[in-house]
Design an enzyme around this catalytic site. Sequence first.
Site, PDB file in Angstrom:
ATOM      1  CB  THR A 110       6.507   4.752   1.753  1.00  0.00           C
ATOM      2  OG1 THR A 110       7.370   5.318   0.763  1.00  0.00           O
ATOM      3  CG2 THR A 110       6.938   3.313   2.009  1.00  0.00           C
ATOM      4  CG  PHE A 168       6.274   1.884   6.286  1.00  0.00           C
ATOM      5  CD1 PHE A 168       7.591   1.478   6.157  1.00  0.00           C
ATOM      6  CD2 PHE A 168       5.955   3.194   5.960  1.00  0.00           C
ATOM      7  CE1 PHE A 168       8.569   2.361   5.715  1.00  0.00           C
ATOM      8  CE2 PHE A 168       6.912   4.083   5.512  1.00  0.00           C
ATOM      9  CZ  PHE A 168       8.225   3.669   5.393  1.00  0.00           C
TER      10      PHE A 168
END
Length: 379
Positions: free
Chosen positions: A276, A278
């Site tokens: 992921t 960010f």
Amino acid sequence: MRELTEIRQDINAVDENIRALFLQRMELALEVAQAKAHTNDKILKPEREAEIIAMRSAGMPDELRLKYIALLQNMMRSSREYQYSALLSLRPDQFPLRYLETERPPRNVYYQGVPGAYQELAAAALFPDCAPQPVGTWEQVFQGVHTGEADAGVVPVENTTAGTVSEVYDLLLQYDLSIVRSYIKKIRHCLAAVPGTTLEQIKRVCSHPHALPQCSTFIASHGLEAVQMPNTAMAAQSVHEKGDRTTAAICSKEAAARYGLTVLAEGINDLAHNETRFIAVSRELIVLPDHNCIEIAFHIPNQAGSLSSVVSIFADYGVDMVGIYSRPMKDSPWCYVFYIDFTGNMADHNIQALLYQLHEELPFIKVIGSYRVTEPTED
């Protein structure tokens, strides 16, 4: 019929002539840029280009006309690119985008969720000297930064399995914030339950809407009911508070430990390669020497070839596009905002020329981020 070797010799001769004429045309384009540096005249004249294309392509065979028009358009675009670069060298003050060259350490950082969330881990990694503060929603993160309650906010924008987080891209433009840092974390979801629970007792599993599909194979193979929660750590918190042995959370090991849960299974992602990205958002656009990635948002005219023309400009400048996304414009049905990530630093002349051209030729463009891309981490 002539021999192929003889035909190729003639093609080579034609190509040499085209090369010489191209260099001559670029010299003339440079003269145009020098003249416009004094007159402040626009480089792009759509009406004039359309007139030239119509005149030059008139009377050509239909099967060649469109190909010749494409050649003319490419040559004109190359000429404009050369002019933008030259003009910016002569008049650096023409660069329309403003940014800061220093970054102040934030006093407070917002993230969405509760302690133990992946977003808290990302915030701590991005700002190790600042204790991150949780808020309820992504919009509250953006609101807090926009109003000055927080100096920065950390949110997820993309997962290698679940794709982009559309709401975050919408909020970036809505609150006029800029991406200043980026962090990619390797995700290893675990199944966590109250102490003493066995895997056979679990009937349902709760987690964030993006985490659940990332573990769909595990969920289906165990016949579990999937329940959505606002956040992975909130799911762990809920399981802890309710003490229900039939419900487990999909969360990080850190969240499980924080809420006193037992990890029943680790690495339950469908794909081992699960990451992921960010981002940290700020009120100011900041460009530092070590930044190597830029993100822009833009609109294009609703006509054939518009997006292709924009993408071609990046290729002509030798710039590597690493991502492109689109989102519908809320007030204009069937019109879209496009987002492009590309490599480079905004302080470089080549990148400034590219952005200068896009600024002059597109109906809307905004640089929404300048940051450094780093290797994914599990920490």
